[in-house]
Design a protein around this motif. Structure first.
Motif, PDB file in Angstrom:
ATOM      1  N   UNK A 652      40.427  38.107  22.495  1.00 38.51           N
ATOM      2  CA  UNK A 652      41.325  38.863  23.828  1.00 38.51           C
ATOM      3  C   UNK A 652      41.384  39.581  24.417  1.00 38.51           C
ATOM      4  N   UNK A 653      41.499  40.812  23.307  1.00 37.85           N
ATOM      5  CA  UNK A 653      41.775  42.503  23.310  1.00 37.85           C
ATOM      6  C   UNK A 653      40.740  43.282  24.432  1.00 37.85           C
ATOM      7  N   UNK A 654      39.669  42.027  23.911  1.00 38.90           N
ATOM      8  CA  UNK A 654      38.904  43.264  24.770  1.00 38.90           C
ATOM      9  C   UNK A 654      38.447  42.748  25.700  1.00 38.90           C
ATOM     10  N   UNK A 655      39.046  41.485  26.024  1.00 41.15           N
ATOM     11  CA  UNK A 655      39.489  41.147  28.254  1.00 41.15           C
ATOM     12  C   UNK A 655      38.143  39.726  27.875  1.00 41.15           C
ATOM     13  N   UNK A 687      49.280  39.214  28.846  1.00 37.54           N
ATOM     14  CA  UNK A 687      50.226  39.786  29.639  1.00 37.54           C
ATOM     15  C   UNK A 687      50.161  41.234  29.509  1.00 37.54           C
ATOM     16  N   UNK A 688      49.498  41.589  28.568  1.00 34.02           N
ATOM     17  CA  UNK A 688      49.247  43.091  28.461  1.00 34.02           C
ATOM     18  C   UNK A 688      48.561  43.823  29.695  1.00 34.02           C
ATOM     19  N   UNK A 694      45.330  33.743  33.241  1.00 34.69           N
ATOM     20  CA  UNK A 694      45.204  33.009  31.532  1.00 34.69           C
ATOM     21  C   UNK A 694      46.523  33.119  30.631  1.00 34.69           C
ATOM     22  N   UNK A 695      47.494  33.328  31.417  1.00 26.04           N
ATOM     23  CA  UNK A 695      49.127  33.597  31.117  1.00 26.04           C
ATOM     24  C   UNK A 695      48.785  31.623  31.410  1.00 26.04           C
ATOM     25  N   UNK A 719      57.270  39.637  31.986  1.00 25.39           N
ATOM     26  CA  UNK A 719      56.844  41.542  31.650  1.00 25.39           C
ATOM     27  C   UNK A 719      55.220  40.888  32.421  1.00 25.39           C
ATOM     28  N   UNK A 720      54.942  40.141  32.846  1.00 27.77           N
ATOM     29  CA  UNK A 720      53.448  40.091  33.361  1.00 27.77           C
ATOM     30  C   UNK A 720      53.781  39.953  34.821  1.00 27.77           C
ATOM     31  N   UNK A 721      54.588  39.075  35.085  1.00 29.08           N
ATOM     32  CA  UNK A 721      54.492  38.838  36.774  1.00 29.08           C
ATOM     33  C   UNK A 721      55.276  39.895  37.468  1.00 29.08           C
ATOM     34  N   UNK A 722      56.409  40.900  36.537  1.00 30.03           N
ATOM     35  CA  UNK A 722      57.418  41.536  36.947  1.00 30.03           C
ATOM     36  C   UNK A 722      56.785  43.114  37.323  1.00 30.03           C
TER      37      UNK A 722
END
Length: 821
Positions: A652-655, A687-688, A694-695, A719-722
């Protein structure tokens, strides 16, 4: 004549003949002296004249009675300086007074004078001297007198003498002396009487020997018709040794005897020996007679009798009245009220058993005993209520104990310190800190540090260190000595300053170091060293403050202590160390420590592998994580949801979210149900990285699996949408997720709408405070309602049908299309 005397002495090897000989010689030689008086009496109509010796003896007794010991010694010397031969009867009243007082030193002074003057000693002389020494605690001297009597006297020691020696040995907790008495009795072939058995019972309790108590019980029911006094002693013994079943059986025999008024009025040791007959055990003729005795003296309350709390709290039952359930139980109330002494004995026995129920956690048993007391017309005393409350809170909640406490207060009864302590502990376990502290303040004397430890534990659970400070200060003020458990909790409470609210900084690290030093200094003052759990809590605190240097130092100290104690350092210590390093992003140090563990022969557990896989996610090394998984499987550890949670972070961190979804599918195929933490781990990274697609897939997957979101889920999605400028969608998603936090079922949400919609739409400024106050015990519900109120203020009143939301329908249709594709 010599042969007759020799045969007579041989016959005295049996206890009954010794008793007879002792009484016969005393009756003939001492001319009618009556035990319990200070004067000579009459025998066979013959009156003794008042001699100078007798007057001096009386004056000695009067001087001792007035506390004039020097004068008594002078008079005793005058008594010994007479020209005429001294008789033993001149000294017996003095020795008897010394035995009653007791005055062992003056008894020894009198004994010494008698030995110097070659006074021919009698059985009473030996007995009163030994009794005085026993009551005064001079056991060695008493055994010396006994040895003299056994070797040089024609009058052998009686059972009464041995009983006094045994009683004194038990009272002084001298097992050696008690064993010596029993050995001598066995040598002499002396039988036991009920007084002997009573002392043996105390000795068995002192030695915590339950089997010995049962043997004594068998002997007593074989040879005696047990009085309620003896049964009371057995109940005391059984409860001290936690045998409630046997105590209950003895209690029912005691109740039966008391109800039928089959009991002896002989209470004290002295009164029992005023009986003219000898107390020699007489066994039953056969086992059938013994069985008839046991059955006729056993009346039990059926265990099926249902306890009615309402009846228990009401006024007590009067004699002669009927109570519902009594007839069904096969019990009848006594025809006449119990006398006060009998009632006190019954009450004491009931209280003993009810108090023991707290240690054994047998609350139903205590309730049945309370009911039987009511049936018998025994009004519970303060001790009864105290024992019952302790039994209640040992199993149930503090609410039940508070209910009985209110009954006590209505009757102007005060709870004992042990009861207040038990209530405080129960409130601490229920996280009711206000009540727990209130009860703690009322405890005047408490020698159990566990009372304070439970409160500190509750403070740690609810994260209220400020409450713990007051209790710690109270412990110091009352001079209560803490134990290692206290310091374990103190490190957990005060070891770190900012975590988990703020990031560690130099100021917080300096404060944490001062606190840790203060706690360790207090440990040194009390001579307490670290153990596994105190070190573990200390390392956790240092890890939260990211004090890596200090963390490493304490791990080395722990290693040195374990080498010194010839023990292995627990894997938990290393796991805590590794976790702290990973949290502080000290990945390379964590890898070195892990290698050191392997080289030292310490086997990692599942938690260790989870920490190191999490470390691989930080350094973004999926290959190393897979190597750890392979090693883990080889060593027989199954892959659980925690391991998948750590593993899924790496792609996930590597996309590579497609790999993360593949891992989710793999977990499902392994019959592992992904939990909220696993999904939140992907949501956080998505989100980050702004991966809204994906979310949304993860959110819908959670919904279909009925996995309710939590505040972290709401935060990641919002947070992801905002952050990407979709503010209206962020609010819509927040509404749906907040409703799903309450429930995934529409009918339950409708119930909440009817109850709390007005509170959400309340226009008063104190509405938020009211929500927090009302639902303080349900933090997720508080967050949900506050989110919905925020939505109502900024957008519109929320819809309580989350699946009808446009956002929810769109997310669902996209998920279905993806599955179809």
């Amino acid at each position: 004549m010599l042969i007759t005397r020799l045969l007579f002495r041989l016959k005295c090897t049996k206890n009954s003949f010794r008793e007879w000989k002792a009484l016969d010689i005393i009756g003939k030689k001492e001319a009618g002296f009556v035990e319990g008086t200070q004067f000579f009496g009459t025998s066979n109509g013959y009156m003794l004249t008042k001699s100078i010796a007798r007057k001096l003896g009386e004056e000695v007794i009067n001087a001792l009675h007035l506390g004039q010991r020097s004068r008594a010694s002078d008079l005793l010397s005058q008594l010994g300086n007479g020209e005429r031969a001294l008789k033993v009867r001149s000294f017996i009243p003095i020795l008897q007074f010394c035995a009653s007082a007791p005055d062992p030193l003056f008894a020894m002074e009198t004994w010494k004078l008698m030995m110097e003057k070659d006074v021919k000693l009698s059985g009473k002389c030996y007995f009163f001297t030994i009794k005085a020494l026993c009551k005064g605690g001079y056991l060695d001297e008493a055994f010396n007198i006994l040895s003299i009597q056994r070797e040089h006297s024609e009058i052998y020691p009686t059972l009464r003498v041995y009983n006094y020696l045994l009683k004194a040995s038990v009272q002084m907790n001298s097992l050696n002396h008690a064993n010596e008495v029993l050995h001598l009795m066995e040598q002499e072939g002396m039988l036991k009487d009920i007084i002997t058995y009573s002392q043996l019972l105390k000795l068995a309790v002192m030695q915590q020997n339950l089997s010995a108590v049962h043997e004594i019980w068998k002997d007593c029911i074989n040879y005696y018709s047990l009085s309620i006094i003896t049964l009371r002693k057995f109940i005391w013994a059984f409860t001290r040794l936690r045998d409630l079943e046997s105590a209950y059986m003895a209690l029912q025999q005691m109740v039966a005897a008391a109800s039928q008024h089959k009991f002896s009025t002989m209470a004290t040791y002295e009164e029992r020996f005023r009986i003219s007959r000898l107390d020699v055990p007489i066994p039953f003729s056969d086992n059938l007679a013994r069985d008839r005795y046991i059955k006729s003296n056993y009346t039990s309350v059926p265990y099926s009798l249902v306890y009615n709390k309402k009846n228990y709290l009401n006024k007590g039952v009067r004699f002669g009245t009927q109570v519902r359930g009594v007839a069904d139980a096969g019990m009848s109330l006594p025809e006449q009220p119990f006398s006060r002494p009998v009632m006190k004995l019954l009450m004491a026995s009931f209280d003993d058993i009810i108090s023991s129920c707290a240690h054994s956690r047998k609350i139903m048993f205590a309730e049945q005993l309370m009911l039987q007391m009511r049936i018998l017309g025994l009004e519970p005393s303060s001790r009864t209520y105290n024992g019952y409350i302790r039994a209640l809170v040992s199993v149930k909640t503090f609410h039940d104990g508070m209910e009985v406490l209110n009954v006590m207060q209505q009757k102007n009864m005060k709870p004992s310190d042990s009861t207040l302590a038990a209530l405080s502990v129960s409130c601490s376990k229920g996280l009711q800190l206000d009540l727990a502290e209130a009860f703690l303040d009322q405890v005047s004397k408490c020698n159990h540090v566990n009372l304070f430890n439970e409160f500190l534990k509750a403070c740690d659970t609810v994260d209220k260190p400020e409450r713990a400070i007051r209790v710690w200060a109270r412990m110091k003020y009352r001079n209560h000595i803490p134990d290692i458990r206290t310091y374990e909790l103190l490190f957990s409470l005060f070891g770190n300053v900012n975590a988990p609210y703020d990031n560690a900084n130099m100021s917080s690290q300096a404060d944490a170091a001062k606190r840790i030093k203060a706690i360790e200094m207090d440990m040194m003052r009390h001579g307490i060293q670290h153990n596994l759990f105190s070190l573990q809590n200390l390392l956790k605190a240092l890890g939260r403050e990211k004090m890596i240097k200090e963390l490493t130092q304490y791990v080395r100290i722990a290693e040195e202590q374990c080498i010194y104690r010839n023990t292995n350092l627990g894997i938990q210590i290393y796991n805590t160390f590794l976790h702290s390093l990973v949290e502080a992003k000290e990945s390379h140090m964590a890898i070195e420590i892990f290698k050191k563990m392997i080289s030292c022969g310490l086997s990692p557990n599942v938690s260790t592998y989870g920490i190191m896989i999490d470390c691989c996610s930080i350094i973004n090394c999926y290959t190393s994580a897979c190597a750890l998984i392979s090693r883990m499987i080889r060593h027989g550890f199954p892959i659980n949801v925690v391991i998948y949670t750590c593993l899924v972070k790496i792609p996930s961190r590597s996309g590579a979210f497609h790999e993360a979804f593949r891992l989710l599918d793999m977990a499902t195929s392994d019959a592992i149900r992904p939990n909220l933490l696993l999904y939140n781990a992907i949501l956080k990274i998505a989100s980050q990285k702004g991966k809204i697609g994906v979310l949304e897939l993860i959110i819908e997957k959670m919904h279909r699996l009925k996995i309710q979101p939590d505040p972290s889920t709401c935060r990641h999605v919002f947070s992801a949408y905002a952050d990407n400028g979709f503010h209206s969608t962020a609010m819509e998603a927040l509404q749906v997720l907040s409703l799903r936090m309450i429930s995934e079922e529409d009918d339950i949400l409708e119930e909440y709408r009817l109850k709390y919609e007005n509170l959400i739409l309340d226009e008063e400024s104190e509405a938020e405070s009211k929500i927090i106050k009302v639902f303080k015990d349900s933090p997720y519900l508080v967050v949900s309602l506050l989110n919905l109120r925020w939505y109502a203020i900024l957008v519109s009143p929320p819809s309580w049908l989350p699946d009808q939301s446009p956002w929810a329908r769109r997310v669902s249709s996209n998920f279905t299309a993806r599955l179809g594709g």
